[in-house]
Design a protein around this motif. Structure first.
Motif, PDB file in Angstrom:
ATOM      1  N   VAL A  36     -34.030  44.390  38.188  1.00  0.00           N
ATOM      2  CA  VAL A  36     -33.511  45.104  36.998  1.00  0.00           C
ATOM      3  C   VAL A  36     -34.665  45.677  36.168  1.00  0.00           C
ATOM      4  N   TYR A  37     -34.396  46.790  35.852  1.00  0.00           N
ATOM      5  CA  TYR A  37     -35.181  47.723  34.745  1.00  0.00           C
ATOM      6  C   TYR A  37     -35.480  46.977  33.465  1.00  0.00           C
ATOM      7  N   HIS A  38     -36.561  47.063  32.805  1.00  0.00           N
ATOM      8  CA  HIS A  38     -36.667  46.031  31.849  1.00  0.00           C
ATOM      9  C   HIS A  38     -36.116  46.523  30.700  1.00  0.00           C
ATOM     10  N   ALA A  39     -35.693  47.651  30.448  1.00  0.00           N
ATOM     11  CA  ALA A  39     -34.820  48.334  29.407  1.00  0.00           C
ATOM     12  C   ALA A  39     -33.221  47.671  29.379  1.00  0.00           C
ATOM     13  N   ASN A  40     -33.088  47.593  30.607  1.00  0.00           N
ATOM     14  CA  ASN A  40     -31.597  46.989  31.008  1.00  0.00           C
ATOM     15  C   ASN A  40     -31.458  45.454  30.311  1.00  0.00           C
ATOM     16  N   TYR A  41     -32.539  44.894  30.241  1.00  0.00           N
ATOM     17  CA  TYR A  41     -32.282  43.416  29.749  1.00  0.00           C
ATOM     18  C   TYR A  41     -31.925  43.601  28.059  1.00  0.00           C
ATOM     19  N   LEU A  42     -32.385  44.511  27.405  1.00  0.00           N
ATOM     20  CA  LEU A  42     -31.814  44.865  26.172  1.00  0.00           C
ATOM     21  C   LEU A  42     -30.459  45.118  26.027  1.00  0.00           C
ATOM     22  N   LYS A  43     -29.903  45.923  27.142  1.00  0.00           N
ATOM     23  CA  LYS A  43     -28.678  46.189  27.037  1.00  0.00           C
ATOM     24  C   LYS A  43     -27.903  45.008  27.256  1.00  0.00           C
ATOM     25  N   PHE A  44     -28.083  44.227  28.156  1.00  0.00           N
ATOM     26  CA  PHE A  44     -27.367  42.916  28.444  1.00  0.00           C
ATOM     27  C   PHE A  44     -27.396  42.060  26.981  1.00  0.00           C
ATOM     28  N   MET A  45     -28.377  42.118  26.310  1.00  0.00           N
ATOM     29  CA  MET A  45     -28.443  41.615  25.153  1.00  0.00           C
ATOM     30  C   MET A  45     -27.643  42.051  24.007  1.00  0.00           C
ATOM     31  N   GLU A  46     -27.630  43.301  23.985  1.00  0.00           N
ATOM     32  CA  GLU A  46     -26.846  44.171  23.015  1.00  0.00           C
ATOM     33  C   GLU A  46     -25.423  43.823  23.316  1.00  0.00           C
ATOM     34  N   ARG A  47     -24.819  43.660  24.641  1.00  0.00           N
ATOM     35  CA  ARG A  47     -23.413  43.394  25.046  1.00  0.00           C
ATOM     36  C   ARG A  47     -23.260  41.783  24.570  1.00  0.00           C
ATOM     37  N   ALA A  48     -24.047  41.041  24.749  1.00  0.00           N
ATOM     38  CA  ALA A  48     -23.928  39.679  24.127  1.00  0.00           C
ATOM     39  C   ALA A  48     -23.671  39.671  22.662  1.00  0.00           C
ATOM     40  N   ARG A  49     -24.209  40.286  21.929  1.00  0.00           N
ATOM     41  CA  ARG A  49     -24.348  40.296  20.344  1.00  0.00           C
ATOM     42  C   ARG A  49     -22.938  41.214  20.130  1.00  0.00           C
ATOM     43  N   THR A  50     -22.592  42.040  20.950  1.00  0.00           N
ATOM     44  CA  THR A  50     -21.058  42.683  20.728  1.00  0.00           C
ATOM     45  C   THR A  50     -20.035  41.825  20.685  1.00  0.00           C
ATOM     46  N   GLU A  51     -20.282  40.965  22.097  1.00  0.00           N
ATOM     47  CA  GLU A  51     -19.101  40.007  22.287  1.00  0.00           C
ATOM     48  C   GLU A  51     -19.109  38.921  21.380  1.00  0.00           C
ATOM     49  N   TRP A  52     -20.334  38.604  20.783  1.00  0.00           N
ATOM     50  CA  TRP A  52     -20.224  37.647  19.894  1.00  0.00           C
ATOM     51  C   TRP A  52     -19.536  37.880  18.806  1.00  0.00           C
ATOM     52  N   LEU A  53     -19.887  39.098  18.294  1.00  0.00           N
ATOM     53  CA  LEU A  53     -19.143  39.676  16.982  1.00  0.00           C
ATOM     54  C   LEU A  53     -17.776  39.600  17.432  1.00  0.00           C
ATOM     55  N   ARG A  54     -17.248  40.126  18.388  1.00  0.00           N
ATOM     56  CA  ARG A  54     -15.694  40.385  18.909  1.00  0.00           C
ATOM     57  C   ARG A  54     -15.228  39.020  18.871  1.00  0.00           C
ATOM     58  N   ALA A  55     -15.722  37.933  19.387  1.00  0.00           N
ATOM     59  CA  ALA A  55     -15.340  36.393  19.201  1.00  0.00           C
ATOM     60  C   ALA A  55     -15.031  36.152  18.036  1.00  0.00           C
ATOM     61  N   LEU A  56     -15.890  36.592  17.173  1.00  0.00           N
ATOM     62  CA  LEU A  56     -15.759  36.052  15.574  1.00  0.00           C
ATOM     63  C   LEU A  56     -14.619  36.913  14.869  1.00  0.00           C
ATOM     64  N   GLY A  57     -13.828  37.822  15.684  1.00  0.00           N
ATOM     65  CA  GLY A  57     -12.764  38.572  15.187  1.00  0.00           C
ATOM     66  C   GLY A  57     -13.085  39.975  14.464  1.00  0.00           C
ATOM     67  N   PHE A  58     -14.433  40.324  14.924  1.00  0.00           N
ATOM     68  CA  PHE A  58     -14.876  41.611  14.288  1.00  0.00           C
ATOM     69  C   PHE A  58     -15.183  42.675  15.288  1.00  0.00           C
ATOM     70  N   GLU A  59     -14.549  43.816  15.122  1.00  0.00           N
ATOM     71  CA  GLU A  59     -14.957  44.996  16.071  1.00  0.00           C
ATOM     72  C   GLU A  59     -15.855  45.954  15.349  1.00  0.00           C
ATOM     73  N   GLN A  60     -16.983  46.379  15.894  1.00  0.00           N
ATOM     74  CA  GLN A  60     -17.873  47.202  15.229  1.00  0.00           C
ATOM     75  C   GLN A  60     -17.466  48.492  15.069  1.00  0.00           C
ATOM     76  N   ASP A  61     -16.201  49.000  15.859  1.00  0.00           N
ATOM     77  CA  ASP A  61     -15.629  50.518  15.226  1.00  0.00           C
ATOM     78  C   ASP A  61     -14.831  50.121  13.952  1.00  0.00           C
ATOM     79  N   GLU A  62     -14.151  48.770  13.760  1.00  0.00           N
ATOM     80  CA  GLU A  62     -13.519  48.587  12.517  1.00  0.00           C
ATOM     81  C   GLU A  62     -14.171  48.349  11.321  1.00  0.00           C
ATOM     82  N   LEU A  63     -15.549  47.850  11.535  1.00  0.00           N
ATOM     83  CA  LEU A  63     -16.487  47.700  10.680  1.00  0.00           C
ATOM     84  C   LEU A  63     -17.021  49.015  10.264  1.00  0.00           C
ATOM     85  N   LEU A  64     -17.135  49.925  10.985  1.00  0.00           N
ATOM     86  CA  LEU A  64     -17.660  51.261  10.655  1.00  0.00           C
ATOM     87  C   LEU A  64     -16.275  51.900   9.467  1.00  0.00           C
ATOM     88  N   GLN A  65     -15.265  51.790  10.149  1.00  0.00           N
ATOM     89  CA  GLN A  65     -14.039  52.587   9.541  1.00  0.00           C
ATOM     90  C   GLN A  65     -13.535  51.799   8.167  1.00  0.00           C
TER      91      GLN A  65
END
Length: 136
Positions: A21-50
């Protein structure tokens, strides 16, 4: 805060010419986990923006690479809030190999809540802070 876990599979596109795994992709994996954590709490990033006019932007990252992940590995990415500020969240994150629990990478990521129109810090909405507090 409770630890949130998200599974990730390593695809060919995630690897470098050495087959790891290319080193920068670990950061992408971490980003996905934070996004899914937020989704699991009932919040979507696009809705927070809107609805709230906010974005979360990475402010600081510290990573420690221990072992390489390889093509087709099943990984578990964790996210746990270390500190919660009025306009930022700091996460502790780990990436482990699912088969044996071996730690591959760990990191600390601070995200800042920013006003989408001005790109300036903004307080995290009380509705989100309340849900985060309840999840601890």
């Amino acid at each position: 805060m409770k630890e949130f876990l998200w599974p990730v599979r390593v695809y060919y596109e995630d690897t470098d010419s050495c087959g790891v795994v290319y080193h920068a992709n670990y950061l992408k994996f971490m980003e996905r986990a934070r996004t899914e954590w937020l989704r699991a709490l009932g919040f979507e990033q696009d809705e927070l923006l809107q609805k709230e006019g906010i974005l979360f932007a990475v402010r600081r990252v510290e990573t420690d690479f221990k072992q390489p992940a390889r093509l087709n590995d099943a990984l578990i990415v964790s996210a746990r809030i270390k500190t919660r500020g009025k306009a930022s969240l700091t996460f502790q994150q780990k990436i482990t190999r699912e088969a044996n629990g071996q730690l591959l990478c760990s990191g600390e990521v601070q995200v800042a809540c920013i006003d989408a129109a001005r790109f300036r810090p903004k307080l995290i909405p009380e509705t989100l802070l309340a849900v985060i507090a309840d999840a601890q």
